[in-house]
Design a protein around this motif. Structure first.
Motif, mmCIF file in Angstrom:
data_model
loop_
_atom_site.group_PDB
_atom_site.id
_atom_site.type_symbol
_atom_site.label_atom_id
_atom_site.label_comp_id
_atom_site.label_asym_id
_atom_site.label_seq_id
_atom_site.Cartn_x
_atom_site.Cartn_y
_atom_site.Cartn_z
ATOM 1 N N LYS A 22 9.397 -17.688 47.199
ATOM 2 C CA LYS A 22 10.072 -18.650 46.066
ATOM 3 C C LYS A 22 9.983 -20.541 47.404
ATOM 4 C CE LYS A 22 13.467 -17.338 43.525
ATOM 5 N NZ LYS A 22 15.259 -17.075 43.200
ATOM 6 N N GLU A 23 10.232 -18.845 48.905
ATOM 7 C CA GLU A 23 10.086 -20.020 49.791
ATOM 8 C C GLU A 23 8.634 -20.874 49.700
ATOM 9 O OE1 GLU A 23 11.748 -18.220 52.915
ATOM 10 O OE2 GLU A 23 13.808 -17.881 52.167
ATOM 11 N N GLN A 24 7.639 -19.462 49.815
ATOM 12 C CA GLN A 24 6.273 -20.522 50.170
ATOM 13 C C GLN A 24 5.479 -20.889 48.969
ATOM 14 O OE1 GLN A 24 3.628 -16.957 49.269
ATOM 15 N NE2 GLN A 24 1.477 -18.173 49.338
ATOM 16 N N TRP A 25 6.267 -20.844 47.755
ATOM 17 C CA TRP A 25 5.509 -21.877 46.354
ATOM 18 C C TRP A 25 6.403 -23.343 47.118
ATOM 19 C CZ3 TRP A 25 0.152 -21.341 46.334
ATOM 20 C CH2 TRP A 25 0.487 -20.143 46.185
ATOM 21 N N SER A 26 7.594 -23.663 47.370
ATOM 22 C CA SER A 26 8.520 -24.176 47.164
ATOM 23 C C SER A 26 8.002 -24.875 48.942
ATOM 24 C CB SER A 26 10.127 -23.739 47.279
ATOM 25 O OG SER A 26 10.718 -23.042 46.171
ATOM 26 N N ALA A 27 7.396 -24.370 49.194
ATOM 27 C CA ALA A 27 7.221 -25.232 50.601
ATOM 28 C C ALA A 27 5.576 -26.236 50.352
ATOM 29 C CB ALA A 27 6.381 -24.329 51.441
ATOM 30 N N TYR A 28 4.740 -25.176 49.512
ATOM 31 C CA TYR A 28 4.023 -25.617 48.987
ATOM 32 C C TYR A 28 3.907 -26.936 48.262
ATOM 33 C CZ TYR A 28 -1.434 -25.071 46.765
ATOM 34 O OH TYR A 28 -2.044 -25.464 45.953
ATOM 35 N N ALA A 29 5.002 -26.809 47.341
ATOM 36 C CA ALA A 29 4.919 -27.768 46.106
ATOM 37 C C ALA A 29 4.783 -28.700 46.168
ATOM 38 C CB ALA A 29 6.416 -27.148 45.174
ATOM 39 N N THR A 30 3.703 -30.335 45.585
ATOM 40 C CA THR A 30 4.365 -31.349 46.251
ATOM 41 C C THR A 30 5.063 -32.254 44.172
ATOM 42 O OG1 THR A 30 1.937 -31.549 44.379
ATOM 43 C CG2 THR A 30 2.461 -31.146 47.474
ATOM 44 N N VAL A 31 5.558 -31.567 43.529
ATOM 45 C CA VAL A 31 5.316 -31.942 42.321
ATOM 46 C C VAL A 31 7.680 -30.989 42.320
ATOM 47 C CG1 VAL A 31 3.995 -31.848 41.486
ATOM 48 C CG2 VAL A 31 5.214 -30.410 41.001
ATOM 49 N N PRO A 32 8.315 -31.783 41.342
ATOM 50 C CA PRO A 32 9.179 -30.721 41.786
ATOM 51 C C PRO A 32 9.077 -29.358 40.966
ATOM 52 C CG PRO A 32 9.614 -33.126 40.446
ATOM 53 C CD PRO A 32 8.349 -32.494 41.311
ATOM 54 N N LEU A 33 9.364 -28.340 41.270
ATOM 55 C CA LEU A 33 9.548 -27.069 41.582
ATOM 56 C C LEU A 33 11.116 -26.645 40.689
ATOM 57 C CD1 LEU A 33 8.034 -24.162 40.735
ATOM 58 C CD2 LEU A 33 7.914 -24.397 43.579
ATOM 59 N N LEU A 34 11.659 -25.807 39.065
ATOM 60 C CA LEU A 34 12.912 -25.175 39.300
ATOM 61 C C LEU A 34 12.901 -23.992 38.848
ATOM 62 C CD1 LEU A 34 12.361 -28.490 38.388
ATOM 63 C CD2 LEU A 34 14.206 -27.659 36.995
#
Length: 347
Positions: free
Chosen positions: A209-221
């Motif tokens: 979660k932490e890895q891809w939340s940091a990667y995301a440039t769009v809302p990620l739920l």
């Protein structure tokens, strides 16, 4: 003409929340609704046949059933493969290899008949281990079309287009799908001017979660593990379903999405082209090797997604129609019983 079976033994007891565990629950309920008794212990004689879901360590008990003339029908999905492509610890590697060996031993020496989940699964098994010595059938997974339907409540939605991923679990090399989903949403927003968000349901380790939340440039739920009865409402809240698993044997989540009228976009790996067809969404070529796995190009996937979104009502209706035509649970159970009856027929 053979007598209909009265009692079926289903083994082993699957773990987890999706895949084999979901299948056993739905299949058992459908059998019992038809008046067919079900047991889950190979010592619980008598029974007319065994449905072996992949494999079990109880090989001795399977041999005992076979010697008593009880047919064993083996349901097979895909082979374990990610452990050869992503760095894991030795224990995980050996467990995956042992699983493959055990499944193939049952396939070659114990099964009276095999049920593969898709044509892709047949090809993969025969490519790695050669043809099985017994007849086989291809029977796709299914859903209850009354429970999984476009009609009913939906999760709240915002102003953005919702791209949904539903998997039993992510991580362990399978989180490449998260990257692809986020890149897809970004491409839709930047190139096609379609603001999107990504919603993920399933078991996700905190570090993933932490890895891809940091990667995301769009809302990620992150929705976490969703109770099975709530999945239709989640499916109905989305605009697109993205199938994140590479080389998937026959993903239940894709069939559930289509039954809820949710179009699917995906790369052409595994069984996805077989499942989705042309009316339920778009499946685009994977420009690389999905077994390594390579990272495919995003623009063709985004262009396909934009096309679906531009004709959303047509694809929503097509998704439901395809589910009704091919993936209803009653038809699946009838096909299973037909295959089991063939295995039980005297030779």
């Amino acid at each position: 003409m053979t007598e209909p079976i009265k009692r079926l033994c289903i083994v082993p007891t699957p773990r987890g929340v999706g895949g084999p565990a979901s299948f056993r629950l739905r299949f058992s309920q459908a059998l019992q609704a038809r008046g067919i008794d079900v047991c889950y212990d190979l010592d619980d004689f008598p029974y007319d046949a065994v449905l072996l879901i992949s494999s079990t360590r109880q090989v001795g008990k399977l041999w005992r059933a076979k010697r008593r003339g009880i047919p064993i029908i083996q349901r097979l999905d895909g082979l374990n493969w990610m452990h050869k492509r992503v760095k894991f610890n030795l224990r995980y590697y050996l467990k995956a290899e042992y699983g493959n060996v055990l499944m193939n031993y049952s396939r070659k020496h114990l099964a009276s008949r095999i049920i593969y989940q898709s044509e892709f699964v047949v090809r993969r098994w025969e490519q790695v281990f050669g043809p099985a010595p017994v007849p086989h059938d291809v029977i796709y997974n299914s859903v209850d079309l009354a429970d999984f339907s476009p009609d009913g409540p939906a999760y709240p939605v915002g102003e953005r287009l919702r791209i949904l991923l539903v998997e039993g679990s992510f991580g362990g090399g399978h989180d490449i799908g998260l990257k692809l989903a986020l890149d897809l949403a970004e491409e839709l927003e930047d190139v096609h001017h379609l603001p999107a968000e990504v919603v993920v349901a399933g078991k996700v380790p905190e570090e993933v979660k932490e890895q891809w939340s940091a990667y995301a440039t769009v809302p990620l739920l992150w929705q976490g593990i969703i109770p099975r009865e709530d999945i239709p409402a989640l499916d109905r809240s989305a605009h697109l379903y993205f199938s994140a698993e590479l080389n998937a044997p026959c993903p239940n989540s894709v069939i559930e999405a289509m039954a809820c009228g949710l179009p699917v976009v995906a790369y052409d790996t595994g069984s996805l082209a077989e499942l989705v067809g042309e009316e339920a969404g778009r499946v685009v070529p994977f420009d690389g090797d999905p077994w390594k796995p390579d990272i495919p190009s995003i623009p063709p996937l985004a262009a396909a997604a934009a096309e679906v979104l531009g004709n959303l009502k047509q694809y929503q209706a097509g998704a439901r129609a395809r589910a009704e035509a091919h993936f209803g649970i009653e038809a699946m159970v009838s096909h299973y019983l037909e295959a089991i009856s063939k295995a039980c027929a005297p030779r």
